[in-house]
Write a protein that holds these residues in place. Structure first.
Motif, mmCIF file in Angstrom:
data_model
loop_
_atom_site.group_PDB
_atom_site.id
_atom_site.type_symbol
_atom_site.label_atom_id
_atom_site.label_comp_id
_atom_site.label_asym_id
_atom_site.label_seq_id
_atom_site.Cartn_x
_atom_site.Cartn_y
_atom_site.Cartn_z
ATOM 1 N N PHE A 19 0.878 -1.177 0.000
ATOM 2 C CA PHE A 19 0.000 0.000 0.000
ATOM 3 C C PHE A 19 0.912 1.222 0.000
ATOM 4 C CE2 PHE A 19 -2.695 3.314 1.643
ATOM 5 C CZ PHE A 19 -4.022 2.940 1.439
ATOM 6 N N ALA A 20 0.833 2.008 -1.072
ATOM 7 C CA ALA A 20 1.704 3.182 -1.194
ATOM 8 C C ALA A 20 0.910 4.461 -0.936
ATOM 9 C CB ALA A 20 2.298 3.231 -2.600
ATOM 10 N N VAL A 21 1.490 5.352 -0.146
ATOM 11 C CA VAL A 21 0.873 6.663 0.088
ATOM 12 C C VAL A 21 1.710 7.748 -0.577
ATOM 13 C CG1 VAL A 21 -0.436 6.261 2.185
ATOM 14 C CG2 VAL A 21 1.998 6.764 2.357
ATOM 15 N N ALA A 62 3.882 4.645 -8.676
ATOM 16 C CA ALA A 62 3.086 3.833 -9.603
ATOM 17 C C ALA A 62 3.984 2.914 -10.426
ATOM 18 C CB ALA A 62 2.272 4.733 -10.530
ATOM 19 N N GLY A 63 5.217 3.377 -10.684
ATOM 20 C CA GLY A 63 6.161 2.564 -11.440
ATOM 21 C C GLY A 63 6.510 1.256 -10.753
ATOM 22 N N GLU A 64 6.318 1.199 -9.440
ATOM 23 C CA GLU A 64 6.582 -0.034 -8.683
ATOM 24 C C GLU A 64 5.342 -0.918 -8.572
ATOM 25 O OE1 GLU A 64 9.350 -1.401 -7.426
ATOM 26 O OE2 GLU A 64 10.522 0.206 -8.357
ATOM 27 N N ARG A 65 4.230 -0.482 -9.168
ATOM 28 C CA ARG A 65 2.997 -1.254 -9.200
ATOM 29 C C ARG A 65 2.553 -1.774 -7.834
ATOM 30 N NH1 ARG A 65 1.471 -2.012 -14.237
ATOM 31 N NH2 ARG A 65 2.973 -1.753 -15.928
ATOM 32 N N PRO A 66 2.311 -0.853 -6.888
ATOM 33 C CA PRO A 66 1.786 -1.291 -5.587
ATOM 34 C C PRO A 66 0.362 -1.834 -5.751
ATOM 35 C CG PRO A 66 1.664 1.095 -5.770
ATOM 36 C CD PRO A 66 2.414 0.615 -6.993
ATOM 37 N N ASP A 67 -0.067 -2.667 -4.804
ATOM 38 C CA ASP A 67 -1.437 -3.184 -4.852
ATOM 39 C C ASP A 67 -2.434 -2.051 -4.689
ATOM 40 O OD1 ASP A 67 -1.149 -6.190 -5.009
ATOM 41 O OD2 ASP A 67 0.184 -5.717 -3.340
ATOM 42 N N VAL A 68 -2.099 -1.076 -3.841
ATOM 43 C CA VAL A 68 -2.941 0.104 -3.668
ATOM 44 C C VAL A 68 -2.047 1.340 -3.696
ATOM 45 C CG1 VAL A 68 -4.572 1.334 -2.176
ATOM 46 C CG2 VAL A 68 -4.590 -1.180 -2.230
ATOM 47 N N LEU A 69 -2.473 2.365 -4.405
ATOM 48 C CA LEU A 69 -1.772 3.653 -4.432
ATOM 49 C C LEU A 69 -2.791 4.709 -4.020
ATOM 50 C CD1 LEU A 69 0.724 5.358 -5.245
ATOM 51 C CD2 LEU A 69 -0.118 5.329 -7.585
ATOM 52 N N ALA A 70 -2.516 5.416 -2.909
ATOM 53 C CA ALA A 70 -3.514 6.337 -2.365
ATOM 54 C C ALA A 70 -2.854 7.624 -1.910
ATOM 55 C CB ALA A 70 -4.237 5.683 -1.184
ATOM 56 N N ALA A 71 -3.645 8.676 -1.848
ATOM 57 C CA ALA A 71 -3.128 9.972 -1.420
ATOM 58 C C ALA A 71 -2.845 10.002 0.077
ATOM 59 C CB ALA A 71 -4.115 11.074 -1.780
ATOM 60 N N ASP A 82 -6.457 6.969 4.652
ATOM 61 C CA ASP A 82 -7.872 6.811 5.022
ATOM 62 C C ASP A 82 -8.488 5.512 4.502
ATOM 63 O OD1 ASP A 82 -7.594 9.221 6.261
ATOM 64 O OD2 ASP A 82 -8.799 10.377 4.833
ATOM 65 N N GLY A 83 -8.067 5.081 3.314
ATOM 66 C CA GLY A 83 -8.650 3.884 2.716
ATOM 67 C C GLY A 83 -7.981 2.589 3.141
ATOM 68 N N LEU A 84 -6.988 2.677 4.026
ATOM 69 C CA LEU A 84 -6.232 1.475 4.396
ATOM 70 C C LEU A 84 -7.088 0.407 5.080
ATOM 71 C CD1 LEU A 84 -3.478 0.036 4.474
ATOM 72 C CD2 LEU A 84 -2.994 1.253 6.609
ATOM 73 N N PRO A 85 -7.916 0.766 6.084
ATOM 74 C CA PRO A 85 -8.711 -0.292 6.747
ATOM 75 C C PRO A 85 -9.591 -1.049 5.762
ATOM 76 C CG PRO A 85 -8.703 1.689 8.100
ATOM 77 C CD PRO A 85 -8.076 2.063 6.767
ATOM 78 N N ALA A 86 -10.200 -0.361 4.830
ATOM 79 C CA ALA A 86 -11.050 -1.048 3.846
ATOM 80 C C ALA A 86 -10.221 -1.902 2.905
ATOM 81 C CB ALA A 86 -11.856 -0.024 3.059
#
Ligand SMILES: [Mg+2]
Length: 221
Positions: free
Chosen positions: A182-184, A195-204, A207-211
């Motif tokens: 999970f990348a912030v 994004a170049g490392e293709r994380p499973d989640v990329l977020a600002a 807040d969306g981590l628990p979900a």
């Protein structure tokens, strides 16, 4: 607790849980001034955050003795000013509380030394929300090697599932340890670089981590 087995989330510290960049840059520059060496520009220092301290210093001074002197000065100066502006990012405390309530073990895996990282999380009142703070001490390969993540998970007695971080080295370390990532983008590296490392989640933000991580045992919130 919904999971039978203990499962852990592993977090980077600087730039991920805490907005610490100005104090790190300031202390690093002070370390050059204390040694009467030319002080590097703020932007040049900021671009190196996340690398081991010795590597950062070696970008600006060539000989080993000066590198050692700068690092010694940094380690002396940083704790005297490490909460001057450093705070948890907005919402981090609430997110950590939610994740603990969901049954996750929470560990930090940082490139800082353990003693320094613990002093800092203590000073910021984050330690009660974390099950373990693992630094990169002498002899431990630094991220992107997975060792510090594995030490963190072992210390909380849990199977690590996700690595949460703000730099490509966090994502590489997470993948090397077999974790989802999970990348912030509120930390050191920008969206394009992460994004170049293709994380499973990329977020600002977090807040969306628990979900995103659901609950231990594989349940999605
Ligand atoms: Mg970081």
């Amino acid at each position: 607790m919904s999971g039978v087995r203990r499962e852990a989330l592993v977090f980077d510290l600087d730039g991920t849980l805490i907005d610490s960049l100005p104090d790190i840059v300031g202390a690093f520059r002070d370390a050059f001034a204390a040694n009467e060496l030319p002080v590097p520009a703020e932007g040049e220092v900021a671009a190196l955050i996340g690398a081991p301290l010795e590597e950062m210093a070696a970008r600006f001074v060539a000989d080993e003795a000066r590198i050692a002197a700068v690092c010694d000065a940094y380690r002396r100066i940083y704790p005297t000013r490490f909460t001057r502006s450093t705070r948890p990012f907005p919402g981090v405390v609430e997110v950590l509380r939610t994740l603990r309530a969901d049954g996750w073990r929470l560990a930090v895996a940082t490139t800082k030394r353990t003693s320094m990282a613990v002093r800092l999380t203590d000073a910021l009142d984050l330690s009660p929300l974390l099950d373990h703070v693992q630094g990169t001490d002498a002899g431990v390969p630094h991220k992107p090697a997975p060792d510090v993540l594995r030490l963190a998970a072992a210390a909380v007695g849990a199977e690590p599932r996700w690595m949460v971080g703000d730099t490509v080295t966090d994502l590489q370390a997470g993948r090397a340890a077999g974790l989802r990532t999970f990348a912030v983008t509120w930390g050191t590296h920008d969206v394009a670089r992460l994004a170049g490392e293709r994380p499973d989640v990329l977020a600002a933000d977090l807040d969306g981590l628990p979900a995103a991580v659901g609950t231990p045992g594989g349940g999605k919130a």
